[in-house]
Structures are given as structure tokens and as C-alpha cells.
Scaffold this motif. Structure first.
Motif, short mmCIF file in Angstrom:
data_model
loop_
_atom_site.label_atom_id
_atom_site.label_comp_id
_atom_site.label_asym_id
_atom_site.label_seq_id
_atom_site.Cartn_x
_atom_site.Cartn_y
_atom_site.Cartn_z
N GLU A 1 4.37 5.17 3.31
CA GLU A 1 3.63 6.42 3.51
C GLU A 1 4.47 7.60 3.03
O GLU A 1 5.55 7.88 3.58
CB GLU A 1 3.28 6.60 4.99
CG GLU A 1 2.38 7.79 5.23
CD GLU A 1 1.66 7.71 6.56
OE1 GLU A 1 0.67 8.47 6.73
OE2 GLU A 1 2.08 6.91 7.41
N GLU B 1 -4.52 6.30 -2.68
CA GLU B 1 -3.55 5.24 -2.44
C GLU B 1 -3.27 4.47 -3.72
O GLU B 1 -4.06 4.46 -4.67
CB GLU B 1 -4.07 4.26 -1.38
CG GLU B 1 -4.04 4.80 0.02
CD GLU B 1 -4.30 3.71 1.07
OE1 GLU B 1 -4.43 2.52 0.68
OE2 GLU B 1 -4.34 4.05 2.26
N ARG C 1 0.59 5.15 0.38
CA ARG C 1 -0.34 6.21 0.75
C ARG C 1 0.36 7.56 0.57
O ARG C 1 1.37 7.84 1.19
CB ARG C 1 -0.78 6.04 2.20
CG ARG C 1 -1.88 7.02 2.61
CD ARG C 1 -2.59 6.55 3.87
NE ARG C 1 -1.70 6.50 5.02
CZ ARG C 1 -1.91 5.74 6.09
NH1 ARG C 1 -2.96 4.93 6.13
NH2 ARG C 1 -1.08 5.76 7.11
N LEU D 1 2.79 -0.94 4.35
CA LEU D 1 2.48 0.45 4.03
C LEU D 1 3.74 1.26 3.78
O LEU D 1 4.67 1.28 4.58
CB LEU D 1 1.71 1.08 5.19
CG LEU D 1 1.41 2.59 5.07
CD1 LEU D 1 0.50 2.87 3.88
CD2 LEU D 1 0.80 3.11 6.37
N ARG E 1 0.86 -1.18 0.00
CA ARG E 1 0.00 0.00 0.00
C ARG E 1 0.89 1.22 0.00
O ARG E 1 1.75 1.36 0.87
CB ARG E 1 -0.88 0.05 1.24
CG ARG E 1 -1.96 -1.01 1.33
CD ARG E 1 -2.58 -0.99 2.71
NE ARG E 1 -3.08 0.34 3.06
CZ ARG E 1 -3.05 0.85 4.30
NH1 ARG E 1 -2.51 0.17 5.30
NH2 ARG E 1 -3.55 2.05 4.54
#
Length: 423
Positions: A70, A61, A55, A68, A53
Motif C-alpha cells: 500500500e 491498483e 494499491r 498487499l 497487489r
């Protein structure tokens, strides 16, 4: 001199970047808006194929789900990657423009897809856009001294903070996985003993060690009764290794020389070299392996531990300037098993008698170092290493661990033999 630019809200740093020490981290490149937009579009298509993922602050996203990544400042993140590729990706992390709750997991996904992160059309044009290794990093005798000093002369105290009591800075052979810090020193000694056994080191052996480290292998070889000549280009390592040899009462059996491997002389029954070939450079691999051959007596044995990468990735990236070369190991290049064995075949009279791989063990060794480094971050800071350095070192250890966890990297123990009567 450039000064550190103010950081947008949300960046995960406690202090500004020192622009004098880290100029390319403090000031992101001034990429045009169209170029940044193209980079963002290409990167999103790549991320949408990956099991993670991503973000982005203020944006949708990307990715198929998983660990994740980020991104706190998408504009700078894309500008750095669009201008400097994977070097920019690493510098963006040092600047605090992106982070990950599980950094190793994110980097493992990326390492698992290293061959197809860059679209095929761009891969074919790599020679046009990829940065080239600076000529100053070539591992000539002078260049090799500078390159080794950049890393190994940082501070003996720094390395002592995250290494075990043996001060061994290479893959351990662990008794069991996952490994435990409490057994790391014993696991490192197991690795050293295994190499000495491969090389047939015993009482009376004349041993040449190429790459001293902080002296553990020389000490254990001398304790077997061997007469050891060990070569290093790091003054910091040599000073501490000599103190450790004297403390072990083995100064009469160990000589440590501040000497390039190309300057090695004498006849030796055995040669051992641990994770040294990675610092040699492809141009000098033939010279390195010929040195093993020329220094061995007939019937001699050489044990070499080497980190390796896939051959197709070596061919694709051998001339490219990388984040690791810029910040951690200038002049470094990992060989492939094919490159090692071809070089030995074409440039020496040695025979590849054995090869054992244990990459999963290196992943665990790196995890233990990384966790120890994180736990002792305050002590690292007390030695004078700033936050950017600490992020750099964390990224380096996590990046390396991810390489082994993904299978992109491996580590080998080789035995090379030289024809002649058995000793």
C-alpha cells in the motif's frame, strides 16, 4: 541542516523523521515530473507481472493479486525509486510512504523475481545508473573496524532484546519447522555443536575462531576442553563475551582478542568462522581463505558458516551500493557457493570436504527474531532508538527473511580440510 518536511495525510508514522539522524529519509529527492512519470510507468509494468497487489493512493491498483503493498504517497515513492533505485524503495518504507500488512510476503514476491525486476535493457546499462559502493566502505583493516562497529557496537542491550539467551546472531539448526521461540536457544546450541563436530574440536584442540559474536561458540568449545583464541573487531561484543566466559568459569581456556583476521598468528588444529565472510568484501576473500589455510596445521579442519546468493546475482550486483550496505552492513557482500569454492581452490591448499545448505532454517530464525523485536518495540524505544530506526530494523529482518523464503538467499556449513596426517 535539513529539517523534516511535513508529511502528507495518510502516511503511517507516529512522529516526524529526525533530519539530523536520517537526512536521506527526511527529505526525498527532488525528481523532475517527467522522470517520476517514467518511473511510475516502468514500475507499473513490472508490478503487473507479479503476484501481488499494489494499491496507490488516488491511483488504480497494479499487480496480479496477492499480498498487499500500500503506497500512501505515490509521488515521493516514485521519486525515490526513480532517483535511488532499491535504496530509495527502502528509504520510502522508513519514511512511512508505503507499508504492507504482511511485509515479509510482499518482500518475498519481490525477492523471488529479483533477477527480472529491472527491465533487461536497464540491466545491461546497470554500470551507468546503479550507485557505486563508496570507497570508504572498503574492508581495509581500518575500514573493516569502522564497518563492524557501525552494526555490532550499536548496543549489546538492543541485541539482547530479540536474540535468545545464547546471544547467537546467526542461523540456527532447528529440530523441526516451523521453529518455536521456546526451543531457539537449544537450536542455536545444536548449530554450534554441529560446527564444532565438523571441525573435530575436542579436548586439547587449539581452536581459532574468526568472529567472536557474544561468545557462545568459544564457551561451548572450551567446555569440550579446547584452547580457544577468538578474534573480533567489536569492542562491545568483546566486553560482553569476556564477561560470559568468566561467568562460565572458562577464562583459563579462552582468549578473546580485538584483532583483525589478517593479524591472526599461531598454529591451530581447527578454525571455525560463523557468518563472517559476508563482512570481508570480494577484494579480500582470497586473503580470508588464505588465513584459514595458513593458520591450520597439516591435517587441520576449518568449519565455515556462510550466507550465499546466486552466482549470477553476485556478478550483476557486486559493485552496486545497496540499502543493506548503506543502513545495516557497510562493506558487506554475500558470496556465492561458486565464488567460495573457486577462491578456496585458487588461493589455498584446502579441500572442500563437505557443504550442507539449510536456508529454510534461517528463514525461521529470522521470523523469530523479527517477532521478538516487534513485541519488544517499547523496550527498544526506551534504549533511545527512534521510530525510524525501528522501521529500519523491521525492514532489515523482514527483507532478510524474505530472501531465504524465496530461495534467493541460502546458508551453508562448509568443511575445509588441509592435507596432512590426521590429528
Amino acid at each position: 541542516m535539513r529539517t523534516a518536511e511535513p508529511r502528507p495525510a495518510g502516511l503511517r508514522r507516529d512522529t516526524a523523521v529526525d533530519a539530523a539522524r536520517w537526512p536521506d529519509v527526511a527529505a526525498p529527492p527532488h525528481a523532475s515530473r517527467p522522470r517520476t512519470a517514467v518511473t511510475a510507468a516502468v514500475l507499473r509494468r513490472t508490478l503487473d507481472r507479479l503476484p501481488l497487489r499494489a494499491r496507490f493512493a488516488g491511483l488504480a491498483e497494479a499487480g496480479r493479486g496477492g499480498p498487499l503493498l500500500e503506497v500512501h504517497d505515490p509521488h515521493r515513492f516514485h521519486a525515490r525509486i526513480g532517483t535511488h533505485g532499491l535504496i530509495g524503495f527502502g528509504e520510502s518504507y522508513l519514511a512511512g510512504e508505503w507499508d504492507a500488512p504482511d511485509l515479509v510476503a510482499v518482500l518475498t514476491v519481490l525477492a523471488s523475481h529479483a533477477a527480472d525486476l529491472i527491465p533487461a535493457p536497464l540491466q545491461r546499462l546497470r554500470g551507468l545508473w546503479a550507485p557505486r559502493r563508496p570507497g570508504a566502505q572498503l574492508n581495509t583493516p581500518r575500514g573493516a573496524r569502522d564497518n563492524i562497529s557501525h552494526h555490532y557496537d550499536l548496543s549489546n542491550d538492543l541485541f539482547a532484546l530479540f536474540l535468545d539467551d545464547t546471544l547467537t546472531y546467526s542461523a540456527a539448526v532447528h529440530e523441526s519447522l516451523p521453529a518455536r521461540w521456546e526451543t531457539l536457544a537449544a537450536d542455536q546450541r545444536r548449530k554450534v555443536d554441529r560446527l564444532l563436530d565438523l571441525a573435530g574440536v575436542r579436548d586439547g584442540t587449539r581452536l581459532l575462531e574468526i568472529g567472536t559474536g557474544w561468545g557462545e561458540l568459544a564457551i561451548r568449545a572450551a567446555a569440550r576442553g579446547a584452547h580457544v583464541t577468538s578474534l573480533t573487531l567489536s569492542g562491545e561484543q568483546r566486553d560482553l563475551a569476556l564477561r560470559r566466559v568468566r561467568a562460565a568459569g572458562l577464562a583459563d581456556r579462552v582468549r578473546i582478542e580485538l584483532c583483525d583476521y589478517r593479524e591472526a598468528r599461531g598454529a591451530h588444529d581447527a578454525v571455525v568462522s560463523v557468518e563472517m565472510v559476508e563482512a570481508v568484501g570480494a577484494e579480500f576473500w582470497p586473503v580470508y581463505f588464505r588465513t584459514l589455510d595458513e593458520r591450520l596445521v597439516p591435517g587441520g579442519r576449518a568449519a565455515v558458516q556462510a550466507i550465499t546468493m546466486p552466482h549470477e546475482r553476485l556478478l550483476a550486483s557486486r559493485d552496486t551500493f545497496t540499502w543493506i550496505q548503506k543502513y545495516i552492513f557497510p562493506g558487506g557482500l554475500l558470496p556465492s557457493t561458486e565464488a567460495v569454492e573457486r577462491c578456496v581452490r585458487d588461493h589455498t591448499g584446502l579441500t572442500v570436504a563437505r557443504r550442507d545448505a539449510f536456508g529454510a532454517h534461517y528463514a525461521e530464525t529470522l521470523r523469530l527474531w523479527r517477532e521478538r523485536f516487534t513485541e519488544r518495540a517499547g523496550e527498544v524505544a526506551a534504549l533511545g532508538f527512534d521510530e525510524t530506526f525501528r522501521r529500519m530494523w523491521t525492514f532489515y529482518l523482514a527483507y532478510s527473511e524474505a530472501g531465504f523464503r524465496s530461495g534467493y538467499l541460502d546458508v551453508q556449513q562448509y568443511l575445509f580440510t588441509k592435507e596432512g596426517p590426521a590429528r
